[in-house]
Design a protein around this motif. Structure first.
Motif, short mmCIF file in Angstrom:
data_model
loop_
_atom_site.label_atom_id
_atom_site.label_comp_id
_atom_site.label_asym_id
_atom_site.label_seq_id
_atom_site.Cartn_x
_atom_site.Cartn_y
_atom_site.Cartn_z
N ASP A 112 1.14 -0.97 -0.01
CA ASP A 112 0.00 0.01 -0.26
C ASP A 112 0.47 1.41 -0.16
OD1 ASP A 112 -2.48 -0.95 0.22
OD2 ASP A 112 -2.49 -1.37 2.23
N LEU A 113 2.25 1.59 0.42
CA LEU A 113 3.14 2.46 0.70
C LEU A 113 4.24 2.43 -0.44
CD1 LEU A 113 3.09 2.89 4.49
CD2 LEU A 113 1.78 4.89 2.89
N GLN A 114 4.25 1.06 -1.46
CA GLN A 114 5.43 1.42 -1.94
C GLN A 114 4.45 2.17 -3.02
OE1 GLN A 114 5.55 -3.24 -1.92
NE2 GLN A 114 7.12 -3.43 -1.71
N PRO A 115 5.65 2.74 -4.10
CA PRO A 115 5.12 3.55 -5.12
C PRO A 115 5.30 3.14 -6.58
CG PRO A 115 7.40 3.94 -5.20
CD PRO A 115 6.88 3.47 -3.57
N TRP A 116 4.39 1.45 -6.18
CA TRP A 116 4.78 1.01 -7.87
C TRP A 116 3.71 0.00 -7.13
CZ3 TRP A 116 9.53 0.95 -4.55
CH2 TRP A 116 9.03 -0.48 -4.07
N LYS B 123 3.36 4.13 -8.84
CA LYS B 123 1.34 5.59 -8.79
C LYS B 123 2.33 6.22 -8.77
CE LYS B 123 0.76 1.18 -5.34
NZ LYS B 123 0.53 0.81 -3.94
N THR B 124 1.82 7.09 -9.99
CA THR B 124 1.68 8.37 -9.41
C THR B 124 1.91 10.00 -8.46
OG1 THR B 124 1.69 7.78 -11.40
CG2 THR B 124 2.13 11.19 -11.19
N THR B 125 0.90 9.29 -8.00
CA THR B 125 0.73 10.47 -6.82
C THR B 125 1.59 9.82 -5.72
OG1 THR B 125 -1.90 10.78 -7.20
CG2 THR B 125 -0.55 11.85 -4.97
N LEU B 126 1.45 8.97 -5.23
CA LEU B 126 2.21 8.43 -4.16
C LEU B 126 4.03 8.81 -4.80
CD1 LEU B 126 2.36 7.13 -1.48
CD2 LEU B 126 2.28 4.89 -2.34
N ALA B 127 4.37 8.40 -5.67
CA ALA B 127 5.91 8.23 -6.52
C ALA B 127 5.95 9.63 -5.66
CB ALA B 127 6.23 7.80 -7.22
N ARG B 128 5.25 10.71 -6.98
CA ARG B 128 5.17 11.93 -6.25
C ARG B 128 5.60 12.83 -4.85
NH1 ARG B 128 2.50 15.73 -4.59
NH2 ARG B 128 0.31 14.39 -5.09
N LEU B 129 4.86 12.34 -4.16
CA LEU B 129 5.12 13.37 -2.95
C LEU B 129 6.31 12.68 -2.18
CD1 LEU B 129 1.79 11.42 -1.54
CD2 LEU B 129 2.58 14.11 -1.74
N TYR B 130 6.89 10.78 -2.34
CA TYR B 130 8.42 10.76 -2.28
C TYR B 130 9.47 11.56 -2.52
CZ TYR B 130 5.67 5.95 0.06
OH TYR B 130 4.87 5.84 0.96
N ASP B 131 9.40 11.83 -3.86
CA ASP B 131 10.27 12.36 -4.77
C ASP B 131 10.50 14.19 -4.15
OD1 ASP B 131 10.66 10.48 -6.52
OD2 ASP B 131 9.71 11.12 -7.47
#
Length: 214
Positions: free
Chosen positions: A174-178, A185-193
């Motif tokens: 659930d918390l992996q950005p893929w 997972k575009t939104t989650l990846a953006r938040l980590y980036d």
């Protein structure tokens, strides 16, 4: 110095009954030098992990096997020596698990004093961020949402202190950005980036490899 976030799944893998412990989880805290790696754990993960371990790792299957042994003996499906040996192993298994579960709280307490591990409480900024994350297209459970907020805010603070080598060891899909197909997972990846946190899908920090230029 590398700064590595971990959460509940790491605590579970480190503190579970010994035959369930993950070597990579143990290695992350016990083998890595505190001078080279600082680990960061949101405080709620300790209580969550304690609950998970006490429920998940009860030796319930032992009674099921004993019921089978009773049936197998009555129907001449098992030899007497095999039954006795199996029952002895089951007794040893239950005793070992009980001892590990009895030692759970001291093991969790030892984490609080572990070198190179910062257990940080949720603060007002993290709670506020968890509210703002509710408007993102994340579809996270409330607990995951709060842990994500804690990681993002603490990472932001580390960046402000000049720390740049940040990572998150995350086994929870659930918390992996893929997704399970490897799609981002575009939104989650953006938040980590945005807070320069690279997410690994294991505790060895080998996969996925940081992209070129990271």
């Amino acid at each position: 110095m590398k700064h590595v976030f971990v959460e509940t799944n790491w605590v579970v893998d480190y503190c579970a009954p010994i035959h369930h412990r993950t070597p990579a989880a143990t290695k992350l805290i016990e083998d890595a030098s505190p001078e080279s790696i600082q680990r960061h754990l949101p405080a709620p993960c300790l209580a969550e992990a304690r609950s998970v371990i006490r429920v998940k790792f009860q030796p319930r299957q032992a009674d099921t096997i004993r019921e089978y042994l009773k049936w197998a003996k009555a129907n001449a499906r098992i030899e007497g020596q095999a039954e006795e040996t199996t029952r002895r192993v089951l007794d040893q298994f239950e005793a070992a698990v009980k001892q590990d579960l009895d030692d759970l709280e001291p093991r969790l307490e030892a984490l609080r004093a572990a070198a190179g591990l910062e257990i940080f409480p949720l603060n007002a900024a993290m709670l506020e961020r968890s509210v703002s994350l509710a408007t993102e297209k994340l579809d996270l459970k409330p607990y995951d949402n709060s842990i994500l907020a804690a990681v993002l805010v603490r990472a932001h603070d580390l960046l402000a202190e000049g720390k740049r080598d940040l990572a998150f060891c995350e086994l929870d899909s659930d918390l992996q950005p893929w997704d399970k197909y490897g799609n981002t997972k575009t939104t989650l990846a953006r938040l980590y980036d945005e807070v320069h946190v690279w997410v690994y899908g294991d505790f060895t920090m080998t996969t996925p490899e940081p992209r070129e230029g990271w």
